[in-house]
Design a protein around this motif. Structure first.
Motif, PDB file in Angstrom:
ATOM      1  N   VAL A 299       0.833  -1.204   0.000  1.00  0.00           N
ATOM      2  CA  VAL A 299       0.000   0.000   0.000  1.00  0.00           C
ATOM      3  C   VAL A 299       0.864   1.249   0.000  1.00  0.00           C
ATOM      4  N   LEU A 300       1.945   1.212   0.787  1.00  0.00           N
ATOM      5  CA  LEU A 300       2.749   2.417   0.939  1.00  0.00           C
ATOM      6  C   LEU A 300       3.795   2.577  -0.147  1.00  0.00           C
ATOM      7  N   ASP A 301       3.958   1.534  -0.987  1.00  0.00           N
ATOM      8  CA  ASP A 301       4.920   1.644  -2.079  1.00  0.00           C
ATOM      9  C   ASP A 301       4.376   2.607  -3.141  1.00  0.00           C
ATOM     10  N   PRO A 302       5.136   3.643  -3.506  1.00  0.00           N
ATOM     11  CA  PRO A 302       4.616   4.624  -4.473  1.00  0.00           C
ATOM     12  C   PRO A 302       4.305   4.003  -5.837  1.00  0.00           C
ATOM     13  N   LYS A 303       5.065   2.964  -6.224  1.00  0.00           N
ATOM     14  CA  LYS A 303       4.842   2.358  -7.542  1.00  0.00           C
ATOM     15  C   LYS A 303       3.697   1.351  -7.511  1.00  0.00           C
ATOM     16  N   MET A 304       3.375   0.868  -6.321  1.00  0.00           N
ATOM     17  CA  MET A 304       2.331  -0.145  -6.119  1.00  0.00           C
ATOM     18  C   MET A 304       2.490  -1.353  -7.053  1.00  0.00           C
ATOM     19  N   PRO A 305       3.440  -2.227  -6.761  1.00  0.00           N
ATOM     20  CA  PRO A 305       3.727  -3.344  -7.680  1.00  0.00           C
ATOM     21  C   PRO A 305       2.719  -4.480  -7.545  1.00  0.00           C
ATOM     22  N   ILE A 306       1.486  -4.246  -7.956  1.00  0.00           N
ATOM     23  CA  ILE A 306       0.494  -5.311  -7.836  1.00  0.00           C
ATOM     24  C   ILE A 306       0.195  -5.903  -9.199  1.00  0.00           C
ATOM     25  N   ASN A 307      -0.226  -7.156  -9.173  1.00  0.00           N
ATOM     26  CA  ASN A 307      -0.626  -7.840 -10.393  1.00  0.00           C
ATOM     27  C   ASN A 307      -1.820  -8.725 -10.066  1.00  0.00           C
ATOM     28  N   PRO A 308      -3.017  -8.137  -9.980  1.00  0.00           N
ATOM     29  CA  PRO A 308      -4.177  -8.913  -9.535  1.00  0.00           C
ATOM     30  C   PRO A 308      -4.535 -10.013 -10.524  1.00  0.00           C
ATOM     31  N   GLN A 309      -4.935 -11.139 -10.005  1.00  0.00           N
ATOM     32  CA  GLN A 309      -5.312 -12.260 -10.862  1.00  0.00           C
ATOM     33  C   GLN A 309      -6.252 -13.170 -10.091  1.00  0.00           C
ATOM     34  N   ILE A 310      -7.059 -13.915 -10.839  1.00  0.00           N
ATOM     35  CA  ILE A 310      -7.933 -14.894 -10.199  1.00  0.00           C
ATOM     36  C   ILE A 310      -7.357 -16.271 -10.470  1.00  0.00           C
ATOM     37  N   ILE A 311      -7.100 -17.011  -9.399  1.00  0.00           N
ATOM     38  CA  ILE A 311      -6.597 -18.365  -9.571  1.00  0.00           C
ATOM     39  C   ILE A 311      -7.658 -19.339  -9.084  1.00  0.00           C
TER      40      ILE A 311
ATOM     41  N   VAL B 208      -3.431   2.295   7.477  1.00  0.00           N
ATOM     42  CA  VAL B 208      -2.905   1.780   6.208  1.00  0.00           C
ATOM     43  C   VAL B 208      -4.020   1.136   5.398  1.00  0.00           C
ATOM     44  N   ALA B 209      -4.949   0.444   6.088  1.00  0.00           N
ATOM     45  CA  ALA B 209      -6.081  -0.149   5.369  1.00  0.00           C
ATOM     46  C   ALA B 209      -6.891   0.938   4.674  1.00  0.00           C
ATOM     47  N   ALA B 210      -7.107   2.058   5.364  1.00  0.00           N
ATOM     48  CA  ALA B 210      -7.872   3.153   4.761  1.00  0.00           C
ATOM     49  C   ALA B 210      -7.137   3.716   3.555  1.00  0.00           C
ATOM     50  N   ILE B 211      -5.818   3.905   3.691  1.00  0.00           N
ATOM     51  CA  ILE B 211      -5.032   4.409   2.556  1.00  0.00           C
ATOM     52  C   ILE B 211      -5.111   3.430   1.393  1.00  0.00           C
TER      53      ILE B 211
ATOM     54  N   PHE C 141     -12.457  -2.823  -7.237  1.00  0.00           N
ATOM     55  CA  PHE C 141     -13.226  -3.328  -6.107  1.00  0.00           C
ATOM     56  C   PHE C 141     -12.510  -4.453  -5.356  1.00  0.00           C
ATOM     57  N   TYR C 142     -12.004  -5.436  -6.111  1.00  0.00           N
ATOM     58  CA  TYR C 142     -11.424  -6.610  -5.451  1.00  0.00           C
ATOM     59  C   TYR C 142     -10.161  -6.258  -4.684  1.00  0.00           C
ATOM     60  N   THR C 143      -9.316  -5.439  -5.316  1.00  0.00           N
ATOM     61  CA  THR C 143      -8.071  -5.093  -4.631  1.00  0.00           C
ATOM     62  C   THR C 143      -8.355  -4.248  -3.390  1.00  0.00           C
ATOM     63  N   ARG C 144      -9.427  -3.438  -3.457  1.00  0.00           N
ATOM     64  CA  ARG C 144      -9.791  -2.656  -2.268  1.00  0.00           C
ATOM     65  C   ARG C 144     -10.267  -3.555  -1.139  1.00  0.00           C
ATOM     66  N   LEU C 145     -10.966  -4.637  -1.523  1.00  0.00           N
ATOM     67  CA  LEU C 145     -11.383  -5.595  -0.503  1.00  0.00           C
ATOM     68  C   LEU C 145     -10.178  -6.162   0.242  1.00  0.00           C
ATOM     69  N   HIS C 146      -9.075  -6.377  -0.508  1.00  0.00           N
ATOM     70  CA  HIS C 146      -7.855  -6.877   0.137  1.00  0.00           C
ATOM     71  C   HIS C 146      -7.445  -5.956   1.270  1.00  0.00           C
TER      72      HIS C 146
ATOM     73  N   GLY D  92      -6.467  -5.459   6.717  1.00  0.00           N
ATOM     74  CA  GLY D  92      -5.915  -4.421   7.575  1.00  0.00           C
ATOM     75  C   GLY D  92      -6.834  -4.140   8.754  1.00  0.00           C
ATOM     76  N   ASP D  93      -8.148  -4.124   8.458  1.00  0.00           N
ATOM     77  CA  ASP D  93      -9.113  -3.857   9.520  1.00  0.00           C
ATOM     78  C   ASP D  93      -9.093  -4.950  10.567  1.00  0.00           C
ATOM     79  N   THR D  94      -9.095  -6.215  10.094  1.00  0.00           N
ATOM     80  CA  THR D  94      -9.139  -7.317  11.055  1.00  0.00           C
ATOM     81  C   THR D  94      -7.983  -7.220  12.036  1.00  0.00           C
ATOM     82  N   LEU D  95      -6.775  -7.091  11.494  1.00  0.00           N
ATOM     83  CA  LEU D  95      -5.603  -7.049  12.371  1.00  0.00           C
ATOM     84  C   LEU D  95      -5.592  -5.763  13.195  1.00  0.00           C
TER      85      LEU D  95
END
Lengths: 194, 99
Positions: A104-116, B18-21, B29-34, B39-42
């Motif tokens: 979350v705090l990484d400025p580049k946000m290195p995510i790659n969402p996928q459904i497995i 951090v969860a809010a950020i 939607f899905y990534t926001r659920l992550h 973050g909220d639970t912990l």
């Protein structure tokens, strides 16, 4: 459930034991919430626990997820092993939460969402609930759907996806849950969906 | 003891923030659920544990621990229900390729 189905259904575990365990659990919960130790309140609490346990007994008889004529009792699992599993999971949750914080705090946000998807057939519904909940709690993965033992999991990074469905064999978490409930070790792998 | 409680509370606040950020920064939607689901639970669990430590061993802290256990059981189910509802009604997940 009607009576004819009851006769044929094989039930794992003792219903009497489940009744006793549930009553004791409810009574303990009552004691903690009320905090009053007068005889009157103890008797009322015990009576309430007995009635509640009696009325929920058919709800807690869960039909098998594998479709056989078999039922599982909701309170029939190895308690001590379950507790150790949750302690292990707690450690995993904290470790993996730190990973998400970094994401979350990484400025580049290195995510790659996928459904497995992966298949994990288990007969006991409680095992499925445990596994699906564990997957959601470990950051990086969220269980989207579960149908006939097939899990649809949304993973936010490649690493999170690989930790659950590694290149070879089976992920650590499904293996542990299966071991917890004495399910057979089988896994069929699903392809990647995008 | 109070220092430990404050540390737990601060850690809880940190994870919730951090969860809010994360909810604000993630793309769909899905990534926001992550972000919100974990973050909220912990965060809530750590805050309540901090309060329980501050309170010391009593009925109140026992009740707080019960709340922690219920949140740990209920929060993933809520997250899962939201994700499933979105999946079944055809919300397409955001992917890197589709950028």
């Amino acid at each position: 459930m009607n009576k004819n189905a009851d006769k044929k259904t094989k039930i794992n575990g003792s219903e009497l034991l489940q009744f006793i365990v549930l009553t004791i659990t409810l009574f303990g919960f009552w004691l903690i919430l009320s905090g009053m130790m007068k005889t009157k309140f103890l008797i009322i609490g015990f009576g309430t626990s007995l009635v509640t346990a009696w009325f929920t007994r058919s709800l807690l008889r869960l039909p098998s997820a594998a479709g056989q004529n078999e039922a599982f009792l909701a309170f029939h699992f190895p308690y001590l092993k379950y507790l150790t599993y949750w302690l292990w999971l707690l450690g995993e949750v904290v470790k993996a939460n730190i990973d998400v914080v970094k994401l979350v705090l990484d400025p580049k946000m290195p995510i790659n969402p996928q459904i497995i998807t992966f298949k994990k057939p288990m007969a006991n519904p409680i095992a499925h609930v445990t596994l699906a909940n564990s997957i959601t709690l470990t950051p990086g993965t969220v269980t989207i759907d579960l149908e006939d033992g097939v899990y649809y999991v949304h993973a936010i990074t490649d690493e999170a996806a690989r930790s659950l469905v590694p290149e070879e064999g089976e992920g650590d978490m499904p293996r542990r849950v299966a071991c917890l409930f004495h399910e057979q070790e089988t896994v069929a792998r699903g392809g990647e969906m995008s | 003891m109070k220092i430990l409680a404050v540390l737990f509370l601060l850690a809880g606040f940190f994870f919730t923030a951090v969860a809010a950020i994360g909810v604000l920064r993630f793309p769909d939607f899905y990534t926001r659920l992550h972000a919100s689901g974990k973050g909220d639970t912990l965060g809530i669990a750590l805050s309540l544990i901090g309060l329980a430590i501050y309170e010391g061993f009593s009925l109140v802290s026992l009740k707080l621990m019960f709340i922690v256990i219920f949140i740990f059981l209920a929060n993933p189910i809520g997250t899962h229900v939201l994700a499933r509802a979105a999946f079944r009604s055809g919300v397409k997940p955001w992917t890197k390729k589709g950028e």
